[in-house]
Design an enzyme around this catalytic site. Structure first.
Site, short mmCIF file in Angstrom:
data_model
loop_
_atom_site.label_atom_id
_atom_site.label_comp_id
_atom_site.label_asym_id
_atom_site.label_seq_id
_atom_site.Cartn_x
_atom_site.Cartn_y
_atom_site.Cartn_z
N ASP A 44 0.83 -1.20 0.00
CA ASP A 44 0.00 0.00 0.00
C ASP A 44 0.87 1.26 0.00
O ASP A 44 0.37 2.37 -0.09
CB ASP A 44 -0.99 0.00 1.16
CG ASP A 44 -0.35 -0.17 2.52
OD1 ASP A 44 0.89 -0.21 2.60
OD2 ASP A 44 -1.09 -0.25 3.52
N GLU A 181 9.43 -4.50 10.47
CA GLU A 181 9.90 -3.24 9.89
C GLU A 181 10.44 -2.30 10.97
O GLU A 181 9.79 -2.08 12.00
CB GLU A 181 8.76 -2.54 9.13
CG GLU A 181 9.17 -1.22 8.50
CD GLU A 181 8.12 -0.65 7.56
OE1 GLU A 181 8.35 0.47 7.04
OE2 GLU A 181 7.09 -1.30 7.34
#
Length: 258
Positions: A44, A181
């Site tokens: 996204d 992440e």
């Protein structure tokens, strides 16, 4: 073939490293396959890279479905992973299933959703209904407004312990992979060693099964906004600007077309 999730599981067991890149269009997906990438992520992040949004939250399921279809159509060997966008899966497991089914029908091999143990019920629901899931913890961009920016996570012992527990809970719920992440490298390595499933790192050191980076960062197309952990392998912005300038100059001078 690395398109198979079981092939990724085997790579984890054998200690082999895998490489993943984001892809948003047909042409770049073809080049990524020719370069031998093991997986393509329709992230996204396309909202920021392709549409100039300040974060990923405005991206719709329809956009994800469209970009997944054109990327999947371009390749046969790499694993194709697609993000579930903000607002498309958090309300209920049933909502998540409906959105995931659309992405799989568009060509994804596996879907990725953000969130820790709070999403374990959803992961279990999807896994029991033939939807392979990659869970995403650490810096989860859909939570960026809650975080107050794109900030590294897991820096305190308490935060690190929570991420470790999140990882175990998501694996137990049936996640087939885990993406981490912007967390400390030692934490990502410890989580990878504790899990049976493959892990993917981005800004999380080199102790994970695979690495993923945003295509634009690798090609140097976004030099003023690239995160510190990204490595540009090409000065793409300068090279493309030179090419476009040369075309415009020759056209105005009448030397093209000759």
């Amino acid at each position: 073939m690395t398109k198979s999730i079981t092939a990724w599981q085997k790579a984890k067991q054998e200690g082999r490293k895998l490489a993943m890149i984001t892809a948003y269009d047909h042409a770049m997906a073809r080049l990524a396959e020719q370069a031998g990438l093991d997986a393509l992520l329709i992230g996204d992040s396309l909202g920021m890279m392709m549409a100039g949004e300040k974060d990923t939250l405005p991206v719709s399921l329809e956009q994800m479905e469209y970009h997944t279809r054109i990327v999947a159509r371009a390749v046969s060997r790499p694993l194709v992973m697609a993000d579930l966008p903000f607002g498309a899966f958090e309300e209920s497991p049933q909502q998540a299933f409906a959105a995931s089914a659309r992405l799989l029908k568009a060509g994804a091999d596996i879907v990725k959703l953000e969130g820790g143990a709070v999403m374990a019920e959803t992961v279990a629901f999807l896994s029991a209904r033939a939807i392979p899931v990659c869970a995403h913890i650490g810096l989860t961009p859909q939570h960026v407004r809650q975080f107050g920016g794109f900030k590294r996570q897991g820096k305190t012992q308490e935060a690190a312990d929570k991420l470790f527990d999140d990882a175990l809970a998501l694996q137990a719920a049936g996640a087939r992979m885990l993406l981490m992440e912007a967390i400390p490298a030692d934490l990502a390595t410890r989580i990878t060693q504790a899990l049976d499933i493959p892990t993917i790192g981005i800004g999380a050191g080199n102790g994970t099964t695979a690495q993923v980076l945003v295509l634009h960062d690798v090609l140097g197309l976004n030099p003023d906004k690239a995160p510190s952990f990204a490595k540009p392998y090409l000065n793409g912005a300068e090279l493309l600007t030179q090419a476009l300038t040369a075309y415009a100059t020759e056209t105005r001078a009448g030397t093209f077309p000759a």
